[in-house]
Design a protein around this motif. Sequence first.
Motif, PDB file in Angstrom:
ATOM      1  N   UNK A 171      -3.248 -10.435   0.166  1.00  0.00           N
ATOM      2  CA  UNK A 171      -3.983  -9.233   0.391  1.00  0.00           C
ATOM      3  C   UNK A 171      -5.577  -9.872   0.328  1.00  0.00           C
ATOM      4  N   UNK A 172      -6.247  -9.782   1.551  1.00  0.00           N
ATOM      5  CA  UNK A 172      -7.744 -10.151   1.262  1.00  0.00           C
ATOM      6  C   UNK A 172      -8.483  -9.110   1.830  1.00  0.00           C
ATOM      7  N   UNK A 173      -7.823  -8.335   3.005  1.00  0.00           N
ATOM      8  CA  UNK A 173      -8.813  -7.632   3.752  1.00  0.00           C
ATOM      9  C   UNK A 173      -8.063  -6.074   3.655  1.00  0.00           C
ATOM     10  N   UNK A 174      -8.819  -5.248   3.188  1.00  0.00           N
ATOM     11  CA  UNK A 174      -8.248  -3.748   3.006  1.00  0.00           C
ATOM     12  C   UNK A 174      -9.012  -2.785   4.050  1.00  0.00           C
ATOM     13  N   UNK A 175      -8.297  -1.969   4.456  1.00  0.00           N
ATOM     14  CA  UNK A 175      -8.917  -0.880   5.323  1.00  0.00           C
ATOM     15  C   UNK A 175      -8.283   0.752   4.687  1.00  0.00           C
ATOM     16  N   UNK A 176      -9.589   1.510   4.734  1.00  0.00           N
ATOM     17  CA  UNK A 176      -9.451   2.495   4.152  1.00  0.00           C
ATOM     18  C   UNK A 176      -9.692   3.589   5.103  1.00  0.00           C
ATOM     19  N   UNK A 177      -8.901   4.672   5.384  1.00  0.00           N
ATOM     20  CA  UNK A 177      -9.189   5.924   6.263  1.00  0.00           C
ATOM     21  C   UNK A 177      -8.823   7.106   5.857  1.00  0.00           C
ATOM     22  N   UNK A 178      -9.632   8.181   5.627  1.00  0.00           N
ATOM     23  CA  UNK A 178      -9.537   9.155   5.189  1.00  0.00           C
ATOM     24  C   UNK A 178      -9.608  10.404   6.047  1.00  0.00           C
ATOM     25  N   UNK A 179      -9.440  10.115   7.249  1.00  0.00           N
ATOM     26  CA  UNK A 179      -9.712  11.120   8.213  1.00  0.00           C
ATOM     27  C   UNK A 179     -11.070  11.517   9.000  1.00  0.00           C
ATOM     28  N   UNK A 250      -4.543   5.122   3.244  1.00  0.00           N
ATOM     29  CA  UNK A 250      -4.897   6.334   4.440  1.00  0.00           C
ATOM     30  C   UNK A 250      -4.148   7.543   3.965  1.00  0.00           C
ATOM     31  N   UNK A 251      -4.892   8.629   4.388  1.00  0.00           N
ATOM     32  CA  UNK A 251      -4.378   9.784   4.141  1.00  0.00           C
ATOM     33  C   UNK A 251      -3.117  10.062   5.219  1.00  0.00           C
ATOM     34  N   UNK A 252      -2.185  10.859   4.792  1.00  0.00           N
ATOM     35  CA  UNK A 252      -0.981  10.838   5.544  1.00  0.00           C
ATOM     36  C   UNK A 252      -0.885  11.668   6.850  1.00  0.00           C
ATOM     37  N   UNK A 253      -1.846  11.348   7.654  1.00  0.00           N
ATOM     38  CA  UNK A 253      -1.939  12.097   8.974  1.00  0.00           C
ATOM     39  C   UNK A 253      -1.360  11.404  10.348  1.00  0.00           C
ATOM     40  N   UNK A 267      -0.699   2.356   1.520  1.00  0.00           N
ATOM     41  CA  UNK A 267      -0.895   3.145   0.384  1.00  0.00           C
ATOM     42  C   UNK A 267      -1.171   4.507   0.880  1.00  0.00           C
ATOM     43  N   UNK A 268      -0.403   5.385   1.043  1.00  0.00           N
ATOM     44  CA  UNK A 268      -0.854   6.741   1.598  1.00  0.00           C
ATOM     45  C   UNK A 268      -0.911   7.825   0.323  1.00  0.00           C
ATOM     46  N   UNK A 269      -1.510   8.990   1.019  1.00  0.00           N
ATOM     47  CA  UNK A 269      -1.640  10.059   0.135  1.00  0.00           C
ATOM     48  C   UNK A 269      -1.878  11.322   0.904  1.00  0.00           C
ATOM     49  N   UNK A 270      -1.784  12.319   0.342  1.00  0.00           N
ATOM     50  CA  UNK A 270      -2.075  13.646   1.039  1.00  0.00           C
ATOM     51  C   UNK A 270      -3.355  14.520   0.391  1.00  0.00           C
ATOM     52  N   UNK A 271      -4.123  15.164   1.365  1.00  0.00           N
ATOM     53  CA  UNK A 271      -5.061  15.967   0.697  1.00  0.00           C
ATOM     54  C   UNK A 271      -5.025  17.373   1.658  1.00  0.00           C
ATOM     55  N   UNK A 272      -4.001  17.809   2.063  1.00  0.00           N
ATOM     56  CA  UNK A 272      -3.556  19.025   2.625  1.00  0.00           C
ATOM     57  C   UNK A 272      -2.188  19.311   2.858  1.00  0.00           C
ATOM     58  N   UNK A 273      -1.655  20.477   2.701  1.00  0.00           N
ATOM     59  CA  UNK A 273      -0.392  20.944   2.676  1.00  0.00           C
ATOM     60  C   UNK A 273       0.633  20.591   3.513  1.00  0.00           C
TER      61      UNK A 273
END
Length: 347
Positions: A171-179, A250-253, A267-273
């Motif tokens: 794991x050297x390259x990480x991408x982050x997306x929050x919508x 990333x957000x779970x969209x 690694x996902x997460x939720x930020x809306x119902x």
Amino acid sequence: MKALIRADANKNIGQGHVMRCLSVCDALKEKGHDCVFVCAKDTPMDFIMNRGYDVYYLTTSYNRMDDELALLEQIIAEEKANLLIIDSYYVSQAYLQSVKELIKTVYLDDVYSFAYDVDCLINYNVYADAEKYKEMYMTEGVKEPAMIIGPTYAPLRKEFTEKNIREISEIKNIMISVGGADPLHLAYGFAEILSGDEFFKDKNINMILGKMEPDIDKIKDICEATKNINYFVNVKDMKEKIEEADIVISAAGSTQYEICACGKPCICFSMADNQVPGGEKFGELGAFIYAGDVRNNDGFFYDVLNAVKRVAKDPALAKEMSRKASEITDGHGAERIVGRLEKLFGR
């Protein structure tokens, strides 16, 4: 076939509804069908028109859809459309019944709000359940529509049909997306905490931001100070950005299905119902690690980063997550949707 697409995007609801409809439109266009968008007044027009589609702007609000019915009827008549694809959480049964009298209707759902009175129902999510819909329609006494169900129908852009899955050894390259909108200011939160964590000092971190990102200036300052954290706004090469990553946060969209098509651990997460069922199901399947709902987890950022560290220290886990993710969808969902629509409504 002439399709009208009724979908919105703004800082409150993000861009996901429009983005998945654009993928369906691209597949329709490839088969010779025409598509025109109909959007509420606060939807940015440029990113739709840049994909080659005309847009009607309504004078009404995105969350008061019943108010638009008279104008929508005029647009349907003017365009001589024979299919209306609706993607919004703000429809009412009265709205659907009104437009169904005028035109064949398709509804994209992921929340099971009620028995939608439409001609065709699409739910491409990993947790979609045809039996749950059947029970809902029977209980509410509404005629059951044709159903297009499951993640094999996830509508992604055409580039995601081209497989280029590589084995992840480190794991050297990480991408982050929050919508697209980031109403909870998560991008800035990630940038701030990553900049102070020694484990990530030698990692290349790419933050994918929407054009409505509220903290762009503060994120830019952190990126300039750290050198290993980068930001990209309104990217056109999402597949390349995902493929460059060894792991994605990333957000779970809708992005989840793009990550699956690229076979990346996430690694996902939720930020809306509406994101909670997807996040939980991806975690249950072992394709992703679900870090929970940011809205009720004070230790959210630490939980996410600890999950990344866990995968980084276990190459076998990264490999297994990649395999399971790649089995969920193959990128051909939009084509499959169009094939079903043609069978239902003609060419």
